[in-house]
Motif scaffolding. Structure first.
Motif, mmCIF file in Angstrom:
data_model
loop_
_atom_site.group_PDB
_atom_site.id
_atom_site.type_symbol
_atom_site.label_atom_id
_atom_site.label_comp_id
_atom_site.label_asym_id
_atom_site.label_seq_id
_atom_site.Cartn_x
_atom_site.Cartn_y
_atom_site.Cartn_z
ATOM 1 N N SER A 83 0.814 -1.218 0.000
ATOM 2 C CA SER A 83 0.000 0.000 0.000
ATOM 3 C C SER A 83 0.847 1.267 0.000
ATOM 4 N N PRO A 87 1.985 3.265 -4.413
ATOM 5 C CA PRO A 87 1.864 4.713 -4.641
ATOM 6 C C PRO A 87 3.229 5.401 -4.678
ATOM 7 N N LEU A 325 3.041 11.064 6.417
ATOM 8 C CA LEU A 325 1.716 11.499 5.969
ATOM 9 C C LEU A 325 1.809 12.827 5.227
ATOM 10 N N GLU A 329 0.874 13.204 1.293
ATOM 11 C CA GLU A 329 -0.188 14.149 0.927
ATOM 12 C C GLU A 329 0.355 15.243 0.014
ATOM 13 N N GLY A 332 0.264 14.219 -3.386
ATOM 14 C CA GLY A 332 -1.071 13.926 -3.896
ATOM 15 C C GLY A 332 -1.451 12.465 -3.810
ATOM 16 N N LEU A 333 -0.843 11.732 -2.871
ATOM 17 C CA LEU A 333 -1.119 10.298 -2.726
ATOM 18 C C LEU A 333 -1.966 10.048 -1.485
ATOM 19 N N ASP A 334 -2.942 9.177 -1.628
ATOM 20 C CA ASP A 334 -3.849 8.859 -0.525
ATOM 21 C C ASP A 334 -3.518 7.469 0.010
ATOM 22 N N VAL A 335 -2.833 7.427 1.133
ATOM 23 C CA VAL A 335 -2.468 6.164 1.779
ATOM 24 C C VAL A 335 -3.117 6.135 3.155
ATOM 25 N N ASP A 336 -3.795 5.035 3.461
ATOM 26 C CA ASP A 336 -4.460 4.910 4.758
ATOM 27 C C ASP A 336 -3.438 5.077 5.879
ATOM 28 N N VAL A 337 -3.789 5.889 6.851
ATOM 29 C CA VAL A 337 -2.845 6.210 7.922
ATOM 30 C C VAL A 337 -2.454 4.971 8.721
#
Length: 421
Positions: A83, A87, A325, A329, A332-337
């Motif tokens: 994950s 990204p 994080l 961000e 521009g990447l959305d990775v679950d914290v």
């Protein structure tokens, strides 16, 4: 507990109501989660809840919390690696301009992620964001007073001899002369007499001046510690080597400010609060936190090692999460914290910040095959053979290598069918 609830309004009526309901329902909801619920309700214009609605809110949130948990024996490590890794291939080798200063960049993107997971002692571009107390020691407003903030910034910033003087080496006369820059001295809140005194004490040499009260030109001779020794100069002049060594020492001499704080810039004011803060190039969390007027509860550095040394491993863990994080961000990447939480936990679980690599986490795995599969294969296998080490084949990597099912997910359960006779 005070630090955990720093940004939580515990006196809020909604917060108190939801907390009481959470306790009655015996949920595992933290104050931070309840505070997020309060903020969401206020954003929707709901400032009061009936007991039934409060119970419904807590029950619904708790159900979502329970559903978000991973299943037993799930391969969370592999999921986390994928994950973040996938990204990460979209990230660029880029940097951003720092704090409005065109000549300074701060590392971002993939290089910053590599710095974090490698647990670098010092990042390529160490920076700090320094916040100030509401009032100074005299009770006057501090954080909203630009002039006072500028003075603190000048006091924090490292000032070397080269910042306030032009240094010339006179080879024929065998001395070093310093032409003081009046404008720079004014900016640094210093004067010629102060510079002369600090040079004399630091070098333990006699410093000649063109004017005792307001010197503009200073002269230093290697080996001359007292004015009386000038008489022996003709018979015993300093060597050329001593002259060059003294020049290098003078150039690097810190006259004012804190070590490693190369530049301090005042930023602001904040549109809502009118508050100023100081952004720096370079970092020294321990010294800055002890500086008069600095709000050490809000002051932050991107140097995770300094955070660990000064505030402890829990603070370092949170810094790893924050920095990763922020970097993801920013790209521009959305990775679950929760994936970042996993990385931070692995890096800090031993009480120190360890790198994800052969000198850290990967190099200390219990499995011989897992260590060998990462780097320096022959070294690991040879050492294991010499000491007779045994591999229990409990992890993912080693089981894949030997071609048998991994002991995770469905592979962690042994199911037998016993037919009836």
């Amino acid at each position: 507990m005070v630090q955990i609830l720093r940004d939580v309004d515990v006196e809020s009526e909604l917060f108190t109501q939801l907390t009481d309901v959470s306790v009655k329902l015996n949920t595992q909801m933290s104050p931070r989660i309840i505070n997020d619920l309060v903020n969401a309700l206020i954003a929707r214009g709901e400032t009061k809840l009936t007991p039934a609605k409060a119970k419904k809110v807590i029950s619904s949130a708790n159900n979502h919390l329970l559903l978000s948990r991973v299943d037993p024996h799930e391969a969370v490590g592999i999921t986390t690696a994928q994950s973040i890794g996938e990204p990460g291939t979209q990230m660029t080798m880029r940097t951003f301009h720092y704090a409005g200063v065109a000549t300074v960049n701060v590392t971002q993107g993939l290089p910053r992620i590599i710095e974090i997971v490698d647990a670098r002692k010092v990042p390529n571009t160490p920076t700090m964001r320094i916040y100030l107390d509401e009032n100074n020691a005299k009770g006057k407003p501090l954080r909203t007073n630009e002039k006072l903030v500028q003075e603190i910034a000048a006091g924090l910033e490292t000032t070397t001899t080269r910042d306030i003087a032009n240094i010339d080496v006179d080879i024929t006369q065998r001395h070093i002369s310093l032409s003081l820059n009046t404008a720079n001295l004014r900016v640094k809140k210093m004067n010629g007499a102060e510079v002369r005194d600090k040079l004399s004490r630091a070098l333990r040499l006699f410093v000649q001046a063109d004017n005792d009260d307001k010197p503009k030109v200073l002269k230093i001779i290697p080996g001359i510690a007292k004015e009386e020794e000038l008489a022996t100069l003709a018979s015993d002049p300093p060597t050329y080597t001593a002259l060059l060594q003294l020049e290098e020492k003078i150039k690097k001499l810190r006259l004012k400010g804190l070590p490693d704080i190369m530049r301090a810039n005042v930023q602001g004011p904040n549109a809502e609060t009118g508050e100023y803060y100081i952004s720096t190039i370079g970092s020294n969390l321990s010294k800055v936190s002890e500086y008069a007027g600095v709000d050490r509860g809000r002051t932050y550095t991107n140097n995770i090692t300094e955070i660990h040394n000064y505030l402890g491993i829990e603070a370092a863990r949170q810094a790893i999460i924050n920095e990763m994080l922020l970097t993801l961000e920013g790209a521009g990447l959305d990775v679950d914290v929760r994936h970042l939480l996993m990385v931070a936990d692995v890096m800090t679980s031993e009480g120190e910040v360890r790198a994800i690599g052969r000198h850290g986490v990967s190099g200390t795995k219990h499995s011989i095959l897992a260590r060998s599969a990462f780097e320096v294969t022959v070294t690991h296998l040879l050492r294991a053979g010499i000491i007779g080490e045994r591999d229990e084949l409990r992890g993912v990597t080693e089981n894949i290598i030997v071609g048998q099912p991994i002991s995770l997910g469905t592979g962690s359960v042994e199911l037998y069918y016993i037919p009836e006779e």
